[in-house]
Design a protein around this motif. Structure first.
Motif, short mmCIF file in Angstrom:
data_model
loop_
_atom_site.label_atom_id
_atom_site.label_comp_id
_atom_site.label_asym_id
_atom_site.label_seq_id
_atom_site.Cartn_x
_atom_site.Cartn_y
_atom_site.Cartn_z
N VAL A 22 0.33 -18.84 31.15
CA VAL A 22 -0.47 -17.95 30.33
C VAL A 22 -0.82 -16.71 31.16
O VAL A 22 -1.55 -16.80 32.14
CB VAL A 22 -1.76 -18.65 29.85
CG1 VAL A 22 -2.62 -17.67 29.05
CG2 VAL A 22 -1.42 -19.87 29.01
N SER A 24 -2.83 -13.50 31.10
CA SER A 24 -3.95 -12.95 30.33
C SER A 24 -4.50 -11.70 30.98
O SER A 24 -4.08 -11.31 32.08
CB SER A 24 -5.05 -14.00 30.20
OG SER A 24 -5.50 -14.41 31.48
N VAL A 42 -2.56 -11.30 25.60
CA VAL A 42 -2.17 -12.54 26.26
C VAL A 42 -0.70 -12.81 25.93
O VAL A 42 -0.29 -12.68 24.77
CB VAL A 42 -3.04 -13.74 25.81
CG1 VAL A 42 -2.53 -15.04 26.44
CG2 VAL A 42 -4.50 -13.50 26.17
N ALA A 58 -7.21 -13.49 23.18
CA ALA A 58 -7.83 -14.46 24.09
C ALA A 58 -7.84 -15.88 23.55
O ALA A 58 -7.97 -16.84 24.32
CB ALA A 58 -9.25 -14.01 24.43
N THR A 61 -5.62 -18.42 25.29
CA THR A 61 -5.99 -19.04 26.56
C THR A 61 -6.66 -20.38 26.33
O THR A 61 -6.54 -21.31 27.14
CB THR A 61 -6.91 -18.12 27.37
OG1 THR A 61 -8.09 -17.84 26.61
CG2 THR A 61 -6.20 -16.81 27.71
N GLN A 69 -2.37 -20.65 34.66
CA GLN A 69 -3.01 -19.38 34.32
C GLN A 69 -2.61 -18.30 35.32
O GLN A 69 -2.59 -18.52 36.52
CB GLN A 69 -4.53 -19.54 34.30
CG GLN A 69 -5.05 -20.61 33.35
CD GLN A 69 -4.83 -20.28 31.90
OE1 GLN A 69 -5.02 -19.14 31.47
NE2 GLN A 69 -4.41 -21.27 31.12
#
Length: 552
Positions: A22, A24, A42, A58, A61, A69
């Protein structure tokens, strides 16, 4: 059976262990199925399969809370850039040759060559590229005399920036047997002085008279050059290249590197129409690589020369040299034959055409040779489409022919195009807006190493029609400017479309390859004049980092 079950179990465990990543806190820009710009903050991708899983806000996430992450730290993310017309081996070799780009006079060019020769004393030939007489005070072609004064004991051969003219010293001319009595080949010119003696400049097909005497690089040297080019391109955020005209030797090197998993970016090679083995490639059929690292389904055919050397084939004479109309590198009957052979084999046919005559001849043949019900699906291309008669521009749309254009050519040529063409013909020159407004999809490229392999230079030229000094004020032929979104499309999803790859790259849509770049500023929130200054911080191909600034 146990052995098979163990293998299945191992594969399952491996797949299960491949957690998504992910990314972000980013300013992401991609495209949707309708080629419309879509922002996101993201991006979720699988670095094992190399595919995008999702993109959005978001909330992703939380959905992928257990995934790996990766903080984007506010970086701007774009789809991996696609250069729709470049020359990879030429770029790699150019990086190890005398660099004449930007030389301000014939004397400065010679001085650079002399320095290069002094630093490469073991080189049997001194090879270089990049001179452009249009930028010199004289605006005249150079001669062997100045080179002879600096280097007379070994052959020197220097290609013009567009590679449509070469400049040789007397040693090189002698080795090639080029003299006063040598005839101009069809589609080529040996530039001569008032007494008929060669000046040292060879244009288009005349270059072959000399180039065939330059020792060929062996495969090991070619691989080193390719790898140097790969590294250079990845540092510029380029994750895919349409390699415009490669012979069998280079294609086989690509196949070797692909088999060894040593292609770090995607290559869409156009088979050279000059390759004697082209019929065998066509008979073997399209090679559709499921990984899209090496799809082979197109042919590059050469129509005419270039504008700077007055080799572009024009309908009417050159405004600044009324006795010349340019050169057809491939004669009309042969052009018809090669196009017919390529089209009949089901390969995409990509024809180099710069002048308005060359463009018209190619369009005429597409109209005659491609059945109407196959035009859209074939996606045939004209490479450059640089100077087109205004009445021929709509034919690109009606015939479904893609213009593969290089924005930086306009800002490079602006100082001489008017002289070569006159005001009236400029209405169909570098006419990106005219093509876009009629619905044509432009395949964006740079034509490196003719121009620098930097897509942000192309974006800047597309949007401003200015050079890096913001000249001319208001832009050159500003009515042909593109929006930034249109320009970015030309180097991403639209370039992918030009290679039948729009569903797998160029958008960052879920299911497409995770080819993306992180750059140092948000291109949609800066002054257009700054676009050429953008720098790439990281480049990812298939979800794997292939470049990171500061670790080169």
């Amino acid at each position: 059976m146990l052995r098979f079950a163990s293998l299945v179990s191992a594969l399952f465990c491996s797949a299960a262990a491949a957690a998504p990543v992910v990314l972000s806190d980013i300013k992401g820009y991609g495209f949707d199925d309708n080629r419309q710009l879509q922002p996101f903050s993201v991006l979720v991708f699988d670095d094992e399969s190399g595919k995008v899983i999702a993109r959005g806000d978001a909330a992703l996430t939380k959905k992928y809370a257990t995934a790996k992450q990766q903080a984007g730290k506010g970086a701007t993310v774009l789809p991996g850039l696609i250069d729709g017309h470049g020359h990879v081996l030429g770029l790699g070799q150019n990086l190890a040759q005398a660099e004449l780009r930007g030389s301000s006079s014939e004397q400065e060019a010679v001085a650079r060559v002399a320095r290069f020769a002094a630093e490469n004393k073991d080189a049997p030939w001194i090879i270089g590229r990049g001179w452009n007489q249009v930028l010199w005070p004289s605006k005249q072609f150079p001669s062997h005399a100045s080179l002879d004064e600096a280097i007379s004991d070994k052959p020197v051969y220097l290609k013009r920036i567009d590679a449509h003219a070469g400049w040789a010293n007397s040693k090189a001319l002698a080795l090639a047997g080029i003299s006063k009595d040598t005839l101009d080949p069809p589609g080529g010119e040996i530039v001569r002085d008032s007494k008929g003696n060669p000046t040292g400049v060879l244009i288009d097909n005349a270059m072959t008279l000399l180039e065939q005497h330059i020792p060929d690089a062996d495969n090991a040297a070619k691989i080193r050059a390719l790898q140097a080019a790969f590294k250079h391109l990845l540092a510029l955020g380029i994750t895919s290249v349409h390699d415009a005209g490669v012979d069998t030797d280079v294609v086989k090197l690509y196949q070797q590197l692909a088999a060894e998993h040593k292609l770090p970016l995607r290559i869409y090679p156009m088979l050279s129409a000059r390759d004697p083995q082209l019929p065998a490639w066509l008979e073997a059929g399209i090679i559709d690589d499921p990984t899209d690292f090496l799809d082979i389904r197109s042919v590059k055919i050469y129509g005419d020369g270039a504008l700077g050397s007055r080799g572009a084939a024009l309908i009417e004479p050159y405004s600044d040299k009324p006795e010349q109309k340019g050169l057809l590198v491939t004669q009309p009957d042969q052009l018809t034959q090669i196009m017919q052979m390529t089209i009949d084999a089901g390969f995409q046919t990509n024809v180099h055409a710069i002048g308005d005559l060359a463009n018209r001849l190619v369009l005429d043949r597409f109209e005659k040779l491609v059945p109407e019900n196959k035009r859209a699906q074939s996606r045939h291309r004209i490479e450059h489409a640089q100077i087109v008669s205004p009445k021929d521009i709509p034919r690109f749309a009606s015939l479904h022919v893609l213009p593969a254009m290089q924005a930086v050519h306009a800002t490079s040529d602006k100082n001489m195009a008017g002289d070569r063409l006159g005001v009236a013909r400029l209405r169909g020159a570098y006419a990106w807006r005219s093509f876009i407004d009629q619905g044509s999809i432009i395949v964006g490229g740079s034509d490196f190493p003719v121009e620098l392999a930097n897509v942000f230079h192309g974006l800047h030229a597309s949007v401003t029609r200015q050079d890096h000094d913001n000249q001319p004020t208001g832009g050159w032929l500003p009515e042909q400017r593109l929006t930034l979104t249109e320009a970015l499309r030309s180097f991403t999803v639209d370039a992918a479309y030009g290679a039948f790859q729009e569903h797998s790259m160029g958008t960052l849509m879920p299911g497409s390859w995770a080819d993306f770049i992180m750059i140092d500023r948000d291109i949609f929130n800066i002054a257009p004049e700054q676009l050429w200054q953008v720098e790439v911080e990281q480049t990812y191909v298939n979800g794997k980092q292939r470049f990171k600034r500061g670790t080169e």
